[in-house]
Design an enzyme around this catalytic site. Structure first.
Site, PDB file in Angstrom:
ATOM      1  N   TYR A  60      20.060 -15.424  12.759  1.00  0.00           N
ATOM      2  CA  TYR A  60      19.675 -16.792  13.145  1.00  0.00           C
ATOM      3  C   TYR A  60      19.845 -17.740  11.957  1.00  0.00           C
ATOM      4  O   TYR A  60      20.470 -18.800  12.064  1.00  0.00           O
ATOM      5  CB  TYR A  60      18.219 -16.782  13.622  1.00  0.00           C
ATOM      6  CG  TYR A  60      17.687 -18.140  14.051  1.00  0.00           C
ATOM      7  CD1 TYR A  60      17.988 -18.646  15.305  1.00  0.00           C
ATOM      8  CD2 TYR A  60      16.865 -18.901  13.210  1.00  0.00           C
ATOM      9  CE1 TYR A  60      17.492 -19.887  15.719  1.00  0.00           C
ATOM     10  CE2 TYR A  60      16.375 -20.127  13.606  1.00  0.00           C
ATOM     11  CZ  TYR A  60      16.683 -20.617  14.868  1.00  0.00           C
ATOM     12  OH  TYR A  60      16.197 -21.840  15.265  1.00  0.00           O
TER      13      TYR A  60
ATOM     14  N   LYS B  39      22.292 -21.052  11.426  1.00  0.00           N
ATOM     15  CA  LYS B  39      21.756 -22.401  11.158  1.00  0.00           C
ATOM     16  C   LYS B  39      22.266 -22.956   9.819  1.00  0.00           C
ATOM     17  O   LYS B  39      22.455 -24.161   9.684  1.00  0.00           O
ATOM     18  CB  LYS B  39      20.221 -22.383  11.208  1.00  0.00           C
ATOM     19  CG  LYS B  39      19.659 -22.060  12.603  1.00  0.00           C
ATOM     20  CD  LYS B  39      20.068 -23.084  13.652  1.00  0.00           C
ATOM     21  CE  LYS B  39      19.506 -22.771  15.028  1.00  0.00           C
ATOM     22  NZ  LYS B  39      19.925 -23.696  16.069  1.00  0.00           N
TER      23      LYS B  39
HETATM   24  N1  LIG Z   1      11.289 -23.713  18.413  1.00  0.00           N
HETATM   25  C1  LIG Z   1      11.459 -23.880  17.105  1.00  0.00           C
HETATM   26  O1  LIG Z   1      10.497 -23.740  16.301  1.00  0.00           O
HETATM   27  C2  LIG Z   1      12.788 -24.294  16.530  1.00  0.00           C
HETATM   28  C3  LIG Z   1      12.866 -24.552  15.155  1.00  0.00           C
HETATM   29  C4  LIG Z   1      14.085 -24.923  14.601  1.00  0.00           C
HETATM   30  C5  LIG Z   1      15.196 -25.029  15.397  1.00  0.00           C
HETATM   31  N2  LIG Z   1      15.105 -24.777  16.733  1.00  0.00           N
HETATM   32  C6  LIG Z   1      16.344 -24.890  17.530  1.00  0.00           C
HETATM   33  O2  LIG Z   1      16.178 -25.862  18.533  1.00  0.00           O
HETATM   34  C7  LIG Z   1      16.958 -25.500  19.677  1.00  0.00           C
HETATM   35  C8  LIG Z   1      16.054 -25.465  20.894  1.00  0.00           C
HETATM   36  O3  LIG Z   1      15.022 -24.514  20.660  1.00  0.00           O
HETATM   37  P1  LIG Z   1      13.760 -24.321  21.632  1.00  0.00           P
HETATM   38  O4  LIG Z   1      12.643 -23.909  20.766  1.00  0.00           O
HETATM   39  O5  LIG Z   1      13.623 -25.469  22.544  1.00  0.00           O
HETATM   40  O6  LIG Z   1      14.260 -23.021  22.420  1.00  0.00           O
HETATM   41  P2  LIG Z   1      13.997 -22.562  23.911  1.00  0.00           P
HETATM   42  O7  LIG Z   1      14.252 -21.093  23.947  1.00  0.00           O
HETATM   43  O8  LIG Z   1      12.704 -23.058  24.398  1.00  0.00           O
HETATM   44  O9  LIG Z   1      15.183 -23.312  24.704  1.00  0.00           O
HETATM   45  C9  LIG Z   1      16.521 -22.995  24.430  1.00  0.00           C
HETATM   46  C10 LIG Z   1      17.401 -23.585  25.502  1.00  0.00           C
HETATM   47  O10 LIG Z   1      18.747 -23.139  25.230  1.00  0.00           O
HETATM   48  C11 LIG Z   1      19.307 -22.681  26.438  1.00  0.00           C
HETATM   49  N3  LIG Z   1      20.343 -21.679  26.227  1.00  0.00           N
HETATM   50  C12 LIG Z   1      20.206 -20.430  25.710  1.00  0.00           C
HETATM   51  N4  LIG Z   1      21.369 -19.785  25.777  1.00  0.00           N
HETATM   52  C13 LIG Z   1      22.276 -20.639  26.343  1.00  0.00           C
HETATM   53  C14 LIG Z   1      23.645 -20.535  26.685  1.00  0.00           C
HETATM   54  N5  LIG Z   1      24.350 -19.416  26.470  1.00  0.00           N
HETATM   55  N6  LIG Z   1      24.247 -21.603  27.257  1.00  0.00           N
HETATM   56  C15 LIG Z   1      23.561 -22.735  27.489  1.00  0.00           C
HETATM   57  N7  LIG Z   1      22.252 -22.887  27.193  1.00  0.00           N
HETATM   58  C16 LIG Z   1      21.618 -21.839  26.625  1.00  0.00           C
HETATM   59  C17 LIG Z   1      18.123 -22.113  27.214  1.00  0.00           C
HETATM   60  O11 LIG Z   1      18.415 -22.015  28.602  1.00  0.00           O
HETATM   61  C18 LIG Z   1      17.029 -23.107  26.900  1.00  0.00           C
HETATM   62  O12 LIG Z   1      17.061 -24.199  27.793  1.00  0.00           O
HETATM   63  C19 LIG Z   1      17.591 -24.140  19.353  1.00  0.00           C
HETATM   64  O13 LIG Z   1      18.910 -24.324  18.897  1.00  0.00           O
HETATM   65  C20 LIG Z   1      16.716 -23.608  18.239  1.00  0.00           C
HETATM   66  O14 LIG Z   1      17.392 -22.714  17.406  1.00  0.00           O
HETATM   67  C21 LIG Z   1      13.940 -24.407  17.318  1.00  0.00           C
END
Ligand SMILES: NC(=O)c1ccc[n+]([C@@H]2O[C@H](COP(=O)([O-])OP(=O)(O)OC[C@H]3O[C@@H](n4cnc5c(N)ncnc54)[C@H](O)[C@@H]3O)[C@@H](O)[C@H]2O)c1
Length: 259
Positions: free
Chosen positions: A155, A159
């Site tokens: 991951y 990133k």
């Molecule tokens: N939650 C955190 O603390 C956090 C921190 C830093 C970065 N992020 C990043 O933010 C983004 C969103 O994270 P989140 O926490 O809302 O995650 P989440 O798991 O709640 O949502 C992720 C979304 O991505 C979609 N997804 C997954 N695989 C997919 C695919 N193959 N094609 C299309 N869509 C797909 C899922 O259906 C979902 O709607 C991610 O890229 C994550 O890495 C999250």
């Protein structure tokens, strides 16, 4: 596989958000609708329409470039050739020591977090260049774009690469009046962190909920977990006129967790 959310605005502009069915993507989609963009996603569609904006829902697996291309084509066909914002938000993580990571899992993570983002950016930029309107392209970075963590190795690798690609795309597309940035959240209260918490609980032999609570307490200087709407605020700023001089940046929004 997941939902993308094109949003058209009173500004007469459309925003396209991948992974908009839940978590951070959902908060970004609804925030951009409040800011005046029309969009695309089922339940989220109803929420956005209630805000008086137009919304549609497209299914696309970001691992499949043709599906991303088709989703953007459908968006401009249905909402008009006014794509101004694209947010490559979709992402996943596994939580495992590197020695337990299988090639298949690593490949899946790279295809979604990195290749999915690159292809979404490129298809969106092609449409913006064709329109000649400029635009704002955003991607999901993380505090892990600057500092990786144990048990989240692949991951963190994806990133870090998002940060590099954001810089490269910003350099190439400035000539088309396109800004390219990434948002870098910390610990956001979404289904992704529920998953991380459950897996860390298993690895560390603690109960579910403890891994998240411990990290929030120890790492977040502002003293509370991050809400998806906190990330949406940064996105809203970056796509606004106020954000017009910012490009090539992966901007941390993490309550001081990266300090
Ligand atoms: N939650 C955190 O603390 C956090 C921190 C830093 C970065 N992020 C990043 O933010 C983004 C969103 O994270 P989140 O926490 O809302 O995650 P989440 O798991 O709640 O949502 C992720 C979304 O991505 C979609 N997804 C997954 N695989 C997919 C695919 N193959 N094609 C299309 N869509 C797909 C899922 O259906 C979902 O709607 C991610 O890229 C994550 O890495 C999250």
């Amino acid at each position: 596989m997941s939902v993308v959310a094109p949003i058209k605005a009173s500004l007469n502009r459309i925003a396209f958000v991948t992974g908009a069915g839940q978590g951070i993507g959902r908060a970004i989609a609804t925030r951009l609708a409040r800011d005046g963009y029309d969009q695309k996603v089922d339940e989220v569609v109803a929420e956005i329409k209630a805000l008086g904006r137009d919304a549609i829902s497209v299914q696309a697996d970001v691992r499949e470039p043709k599906q991303i291309e088709a989703a953007i084509a459908e968006t401009v066909e249905k909402l008009g050739p006014r794509l101004y914002v694209s947010v490559a938000n979709a992402g996943v993580t596994q939580v495992k020591p590197l020695l337990e990571c299988t090639p298949e899992w690593i490949e899946n993570e790279v295809r979604i977090n990195l290749l999915g983002l690159m292809n979404t950016h490129i298809f969106a930029a092609k449409q913006m260049v064709k329109q000649g309107t400029g635009g704002r392209i955003l991607g999901a970075g993380s505090i892990a774009s600057y500092r990786t963590a144990e048990n989240l190795g692949p991951y963190g690798g994806t990133k870090f690469a998002v940060r590099g690609f954001t810089e490269a795309a910003a350099k190439e597309w400035a000539q088309y009046d396109i800004r390219v940035n990434a948002y870098g959240p910390g610990i956001v209260d979404t289904p992704m962190w529920d998953h991380i918490d459950r897996e860390l609980a298993r690895i560390e032999g603690i109960s579910v909920g403890e891994a998240k609570a411990q990290r929030v307490k120890k790492e977040i200087k502002l003293g509370r977990i991050q809400e998806p709407e906190d990330v949406a605020k940064l996105v809203s700023f970056l796509v606004s006129e106020e954000g017009e001089y910012i490009t090539g940046q992966t901007i941390k929004t993490c309550g001081g967790a990266s300090l």
